[in-house]
Design an enzyme around this catalytic site. Structure first.
Site, PDB file in Angstrom:
ATOM      1  N   VAL A  64      13.356-129.133  95.336  1.00 32.17           N
ATOM      2  CA  VAL A  64      14.641-128.705  94.750  1.00 32.17           C
ATOM      3  C   VAL A  64      14.664-127.209  94.424  1.00 32.17           C
ATOM      4  O   VAL A  64      15.738-126.612  94.300  1.00 32.17           O
ATOM      5  CB  VAL A  64      14.989-129.520  93.469  1.00 32.17           C
ATOM      6  CG1 VAL A  64      15.193-130.986  93.781  1.00 32.17           C
ATOM      7  CG2 VAL A  64      13.947-129.318  92.371  1.00 32.17           C
ATOM      8  N   TYR A 155       8.642-125.425  79.563  1.00 24.49           N
ATOM      9  CA  TYR A 155       9.397-126.671  79.796  1.00 24.49           C
ATOM     10  C   TYR A 155      10.625-126.736  78.874  1.00 24.49           C
ATOM     11  O   TYR A 155      11.742-127.045  79.321  1.00 24.49           O
ATOM     12  CB  TYR A 155       8.460-127.846  79.542  1.00 24.49           C
ATOM     13  CG  TYR A 155       9.047-129.217  79.759  1.00 24.49           C
ATOM     14  CD1 TYR A 155       9.191-129.748  81.035  1.00 24.49           C
ATOM     15  CD2 TYR A 155       9.435-130.006  78.668  1.00 24.49           C
ATOM     16  CE1 TYR A 155       9.709-131.019  81.225  1.00 24.49           C
ATOM     17  CE2 TYR A 155       9.951-131.278  78.860  1.00 24.49           C
ATOM     18  CZ  TYR A 155      10.081-131.781  80.136  1.00 24.49           C
ATOM     19  OH  TYR A 155      10.603-133.039  80.320  1.00 24.49           O
ATOM     20  N   LYS A 159      14.601-126.820  79.899  1.00 24.54           N
ATOM     21  CA  LYS A 159      15.462-127.934  79.508  1.00 24.54           C
ATOM     22  C   LYS A 159      16.630-127.458  78.640  1.00 24.54           C
ATOM     23  O   LYS A 159      17.742-127.998  78.730  1.00 24.54           O
ATOM     24  CB  LYS A 159      14.642-129.009  78.791  1.00 24.54           C
ATOM     25  CG  LYS A 159      13.610-129.689  79.688  1.00 24.54           C
ATOM     26  CD  LYS A 159      14.257-130.376  80.885  1.00 24.54           C
ATOM     27  CE  LYS A 159      13.303-131.240  81.683  1.00 24.54           C
ATOM     28  NZ  LYS A 159      13.977-131.907  82.822  1.00 24.54           N
TER      29      LYS A 159
HETATM   30  P1  NAP Z   1       7.608-138.210  86.996  1.00 28.39           P
HETATM   31  O1  NAP Z   1       7.232-139.636  86.834  1.00 28.39           O
HETATM   32  O2  NAP Z   1       6.540-137.161  87.004  1.00 28.39           O
HETATM   33  O3  NAP Z   1       8.490-138.078  88.350  1.00 28.39           O
HETATM   34  C1  NAP Z   1       8.976-136.824  88.749  1.00 28.39           C
HETATM   35  C2  NAP Z   1       9.813-136.983  90.001  1.00 28.39           C
HETATM   36  O4  NAP Z   1      10.325-135.691  90.368  1.00 28.39           O
HETATM   37  C3  NAP Z   1       9.014-137.477  91.201  1.00 28.39           C
HETATM   38  O5  NAP Z   1       9.872-138.254  92.007  1.00 28.39           O
HETATM   39  C4  NAP Z   1       8.631-136.185  91.913  1.00 28.39           C
HETATM   40  O6  NAP Z   1       8.341-136.434  93.270  1.00 28.39           O
HETATM   41  C5  NAP Z   1       9.910-135.365  91.697  1.00 28.39           C
HETATM   42  N1  NAP Z   1       9.756-133.917  91.758  1.00 28.39           N
HETATM   43  C6  NAP Z   1       8.987-133.121  90.973  1.00 28.39           C
HETATM   44  N2  NAP Z   1       9.120-131.835  91.331  1.00 28.39           N
HETATM   45  C7  NAP Z   1      10.006-131.801  92.364  1.00 28.39           C
HETATM   46  C8  NAP Z   1      10.550-130.772  93.164  1.00 28.39           C
HETATM   47  N3  NAP Z   1      10.209-129.475  92.988  1.00 28.39           N
HETATM   48  N4  NAP Z   1      11.443-131.108  94.129  1.00 28.39           N
HETATM   49  C9  NAP Z   1      11.787-132.400  94.322  1.00 28.39           C
HETATM   50  N5  NAP Z   1      11.315-133.420  93.602  1.00 28.39           N
HETATM   51  C10 NAP Z   1      10.419-133.131  92.627  1.00 28.39           C
HETATM   52  O7  NAP Z   1       8.639-137.731  85.874  1.00 28.39           O
HETATM   53  P2  NAP Z   1       9.541-138.587  84.844  1.00 28.39           P
HETATM   54  O8  NAP Z   1       8.765-138.781  83.609  1.00 28.39           O
HETATM   55  O9  NAP Z   1      10.172-139.729  85.532  1.00 28.39           O
HETATM   56  O10 NAP Z   1      10.650-137.491  84.496  1.00 28.39           O
HETATM   57  C11 NAP Z   1      11.895-137.397  85.190  1.00 28.39           C
HETATM   58  C12 NAP Z   1      12.751-136.359  84.482  1.00 28.39           C
HETATM   59  O11 NAP Z   1      12.929-136.741  83.126  1.00 28.39           O
HETATM   60  C13 NAP Z   1      12.127-134.955  84.456  1.00 28.39           C
HETATM   61  O12 NAP Z   1      13.132-133.981  84.605  1.00 28.39           O
HETATM   62  C14 NAP Z   1      11.529-134.879  83.074  1.00 28.39           C
HETATM   63  O13 NAP Z   1      11.428-133.544  82.631  1.00 28.39           O
HETATM   64  C15 NAP Z   1      12.549-135.675  82.275  1.00 28.39           C
HETATM   65  N6  NAP Z   1      12.028-136.202  81.019  1.00 28.39           N
HETATM   66  C16 NAP Z   1      10.966-137.061  81.005  1.00 28.39           C
HETATM   67  C17 NAP Z   1      10.513-137.541  79.779  1.00 28.39           C
HETATM   68  C18 NAP Z   1       9.359-138.490  79.683  1.00 28.39           C
HETATM   69  O14 NAP Z   1       8.933-138.776  78.543  1.00 28.39           O
HETATM   70  N7  NAP Z   1       8.831-139.028  80.753  1.00 28.39           N
HETATM   71  C19 NAP Z   1      11.133-137.126  78.600  1.00 28.39           C
HETATM   72  C20 NAP Z   1      12.197-136.253  78.654  1.00 28.39           C
HETATM   73  C21 NAP Z   1      12.644-135.804  79.886  1.00 28.39           C
HETATM   74  P3  NAP Z   1       7.382-135.448  94.135  1.00 28.39           P
HETATM   75  O15 NAP Z   1       6.176-135.163  93.285  1.00 28.39           O
HETATM   76  O16 NAP Z   1       7.097-136.189  95.404  1.00 28.39           O
HETATM   77  O17 NAP Z   1       8.192-134.221  94.399  1.00 28.39           O
END
Ligand code: NAP
Length: 247
Positions: A64, A155, A159
């Site tokens: 992205v 981060y 955000k």
């Molecule tokens: P995750 O399990 O690490 O999954 C991240 C996803 O994003 C994967 O599908 C990864 O696939 C993709 N990705 C990462 N960098 C990318 C890039 N440059 N281009 C395209 N795809 C990319 O993360 P998650 O915990 O589900 O988090 C999802 C979102 O929620 C994030 O924005 C995170 O900041 C936000 N969030 C998470 C939490 C939490 O507690 N988990 C809390 C608040 C917010 P690839 O590695 O194959 O690219």
């Protein structure tokens, strides 16, 4: 929410191959949408798309942060599935470090993926949505972007930037029938939070009024509502899905 309120819609979910993005993709597919799953690892994106309920989904490899790659990926999605009605900017990474130890690359990579990535896809889909006078954009920010977090200056800044992007896009595109909102998840059990040890999780539980971490499905339910017709009069909002952490 009707059972198939997203029937006929095309949704694009970045970072849809696992975690929160995969749960959102599943929920939108359950609502009737055909979903384009985007991740850098195209094989995992395709595998996740194949697991979604219903038909017409597909996975695409795209970073992205690469604006030219985003343009060509959107063209491929539109050719294969159709014009994008719903965009979910969910892809995100962490590169945590204490401020005085944080390297330029750690700051720049997080801003590029989390903030520029959302800008890239939003700009790419905006023209078509405005022309069709219909569209819904959802940015996945974080509670950390609202209240900050030690060790996550990069981060949290990315955000918080997404909050400004959300409200600006909402104001700019509202008259063209396009809505833009954000969800600020608290701590959700995914790969991203998988490194936390039991002591850290216990400490976190103590800071969460509802007393536990959330699940990807908790975020997905709110996402389906915000992108769908039940939220037709809601734009520019940031909905915390955080067990009460940031109120
Ligand atoms: P995750 O399990 O690490 O999954 C991240 C996803 O994003 C994967 O599908 C990864 O696939 C993709 N990705 C990462 N960098 C990318 C890039 N440059 N281009 C395209 N795809 C990319 O993360 P998650 O915990 O589900 O988090 C999802 C979102 O929620 C994030 O924005 C995170 O900041 C936000 N969030 C998470 C939490 C939490 O507690 N988990 C809390 C608040 C917010 P690839 O590695 O194959 O690219």
């Amino acid at each position: 929410m009707s059972a198939r309120e997203l029937e006929g819609k095309v949704a694009l979910v970045t970072g849809g191959s696992r975690g929160i993005g995969k749960a959102i993709a599943t929920s939108l597919a359950e609502g009737g949408a055909r979903v384009a799953v985007i991740a850098r690892d195209g094989a995992r994106a395709s595998a996740a798309a194949a697991e979604l309920p219903g038909t017409g989904h597909a996975g695409f490899s795209c970073d992205v942060a690469d604006s030219a790659g985003v343009q060509s990926t959107l063209a491929a999605v539109e050719e294969r599935i159709g014009p994008v009605d719903i965009l979910v900017n969910n892809a995100g990474i962490t590169r945590d470090n204490l401020l005085i130890r944080m390297k330029d690359e750690e700051f720049d990579e997080v801003i590029a993926a989390n903030l520029k990535g959302a800008f890239n896809f939003t700009r790419a889909v905006a023209r078509g949505m405005m022309k069709r006078r219909d569209g819904s954009i959802l940015n996945i920010t974080s509670v950390v972007g609202l209240i900050g977090n030690a060790g996550q200056a990069n981060y949290a800044a990315s955000k918080a930037g997404l909050v400004g992007l959300t409200k600006s896009v909402a104001r700019e595109l509202a008259s063209r029938g396009v809505r833009c909102n954000a969800i600020a998840p608290g701590f959700i059990t995914t790969d991203m939070t998988g490194d936390l040890n039991e002591k850290q999780v216990e400490e976190l539980r103590g800071r969460i009024p509802l007393g536990d971490l959330g699940t990807p499905a908790d975020v997905a339910g709110a996402a389906r509502f915000l992108v769908g017709p039940s939220a037709r009069y809601i734009t520019g909002q940031v909905l915390a899905v955080d067990g009460g952490m940031a109120m």
